[in-house]
Design a protein around this motif. Structure first.
Motif, PDB file in Angstrom:
ATOM      1  N   ASN A   1     -12.251  -2.332  10.738  1.00 19.50           N
ATOM      2  CA  ASN A   1     -11.746  -2.304   9.515  1.00 19.50           C
ATOM      3  C   ASN A   1     -10.466  -1.338   9.471  1.00 19.50           C
TER       4      ASN A   1
ATOM      5  N   THR B   1      -8.666   1.687   7.205  1.00 21.38           N
ATOM      6  CA  THR B   1      -8.853   2.424   5.987  1.00 21.38           C
ATOM      7  C   THR B   1      -7.425   2.661   5.488  1.00 21.38           C
TER       8      THR B   1
ATOM      9  N   GLY C   1      -5.010   4.237  -0.910  1.00 25.05           N
ATOM     10  CA  GLY C   1      -5.196   3.326  -2.075  1.00 25.05           C
ATOM     11  C   GLY C   1      -4.406   3.790  -3.242  1.00 25.05           C
ATOM     12  N   ASP C   2      -3.959   4.970  -3.150  1.00 25.27           N
ATOM     13  CA  ASP C   2      -3.227   5.396  -4.561  1.00 25.27           C
ATOM     14  C   ASP C   2      -2.105   6.242  -3.928  1.00 25.27           C
TER      15      ASP C   2
ATOM     16  N   LEU D   1      -7.729   8.258  -3.325  1.00 25.94           N
ATOM     17  CA  LEU D   1      -8.829   7.173  -2.799  1.00 25.94           C
ATOM     18  C   LEU D   1      -8.178   6.362  -1.783  1.00 25.94           C
ATOM     19  N   CYS D   2      -9.131   5.375  -1.032  1.00 25.57           N
ATOM     20  CA  CYS D   2      -8.465   4.655   0.002  1.00 25.57           C
ATOM     21  C   CYS D   2      -9.171   3.462  -0.158  1.00 25.57           C
ATOM     22  N   GLU D   3      -8.708   2.597   0.560  1.00 23.72           N
ATOM     23  CA  GLU D   3      -8.842   0.951   0.546  1.00 23.72           C
ATOM     24  C   GLU D   3      -9.549   0.454   1.971  1.00 23.72           C
ATOM     25  N   THR D   4     -10.729  -0.124   2.091  1.00 23.96           N
ATOM     26  CA  THR D   4     -10.909  -0.383   3.466  1.00 23.96           C
ATOM     27  C   THR D   4     -10.654  -2.046   3.479  1.00 23.96           C
ATOM     28  N   VAL D   5     -10.047  -2.352   4.494  1.00 27.83           N
ATOM     29  CA  VAL D   5      -9.665  -3.894   4.583  1.00 27.83           C
ATOM     30  C   VAL D   5     -10.169  -4.620   6.023  1.00 27.83           C
TER      31      VAL D   5
ATOM     32  N   PHE E   1       0.702  -1.033  -0.079  1.00 29.29           N
ATOM     33  CA  PHE E   1       0.008  -0.168   0.145  1.00 29.29           C
ATOM     34  C   PHE E   1       0.969   1.097  -0.133  1.00 29.29           C
TER      35      PHE E   1
ATOM     36  N   ARG F   1      -1.139  -9.700   0.018  1.00 34.57           N
ATOM     37  CA  ARG F   1      -0.393  -8.261   0.086  1.00 34.57           C
ATOM     38  C   ARG F   1      -0.143  -8.106   1.449  1.00 34.57           C
TER      39      ARG F   1
END
Length: 117
Positions: A22, A24, A27-28, A33-37, A11, A84
């Motif tokens: 979760n 957060t 993401g870029d 942008l963000c990604e929730t995992v 990341f 990842r």
């Protein structure tokens, strides 16, 4: 909501958050942008030593962060089910929250998880 900093891995380096179950994560590279995992995606979580952190291929900002850490700062490594990984830093209280949630997620199979209905 607890803050954490992504220092290395799959990341982008930057600020992240941990809420309830979760992560957060950035993401870029521009952090638009963000990604929730979800915590149930974690297969391994381990504390990271300072020696290990210095071996990582990180930028100068991350290396400065290692050197300026507070006494309550904790670094940890996470591996996800999709392969990842990331290394992050946060305060001791947040790290304990993360460990408790991850342990609960690992110990409770999805078919036994409580329903929201």
């Amino acid at each position: 909501m607890s803050k954490l900093t992504i220092l290395a891995g799959d990341f982008p380096v930057g600020a992240g958050r941990f809420t309830f179950r979760n992560f957060t994560l950035p993401g870029d590279k521009n952090h638009y942008l963000c990604e929730t995992v979800s915590a149930n995606q974690i297969t391994a979580i381990n504390p990271a030593t300072e020696k290990l952190l210095m071996l990582l291929d990180t930028d100068e900002d991350a290396k400065k962060l290692f050197e300026k850490t507070k006494d309550d700062q904790t670094f940890f490594m996470v591996k996800l089910k999709d392969g990842r990984r990331f290394v992050a830093g946060t305060d001791e209280t947040t790290f304990k929250k993360i460990l408790n949630v991850v342990k609960r997620e690992i110990d409770t199979p999805m078919d036994e998880a409580p329903s929201a209905a």
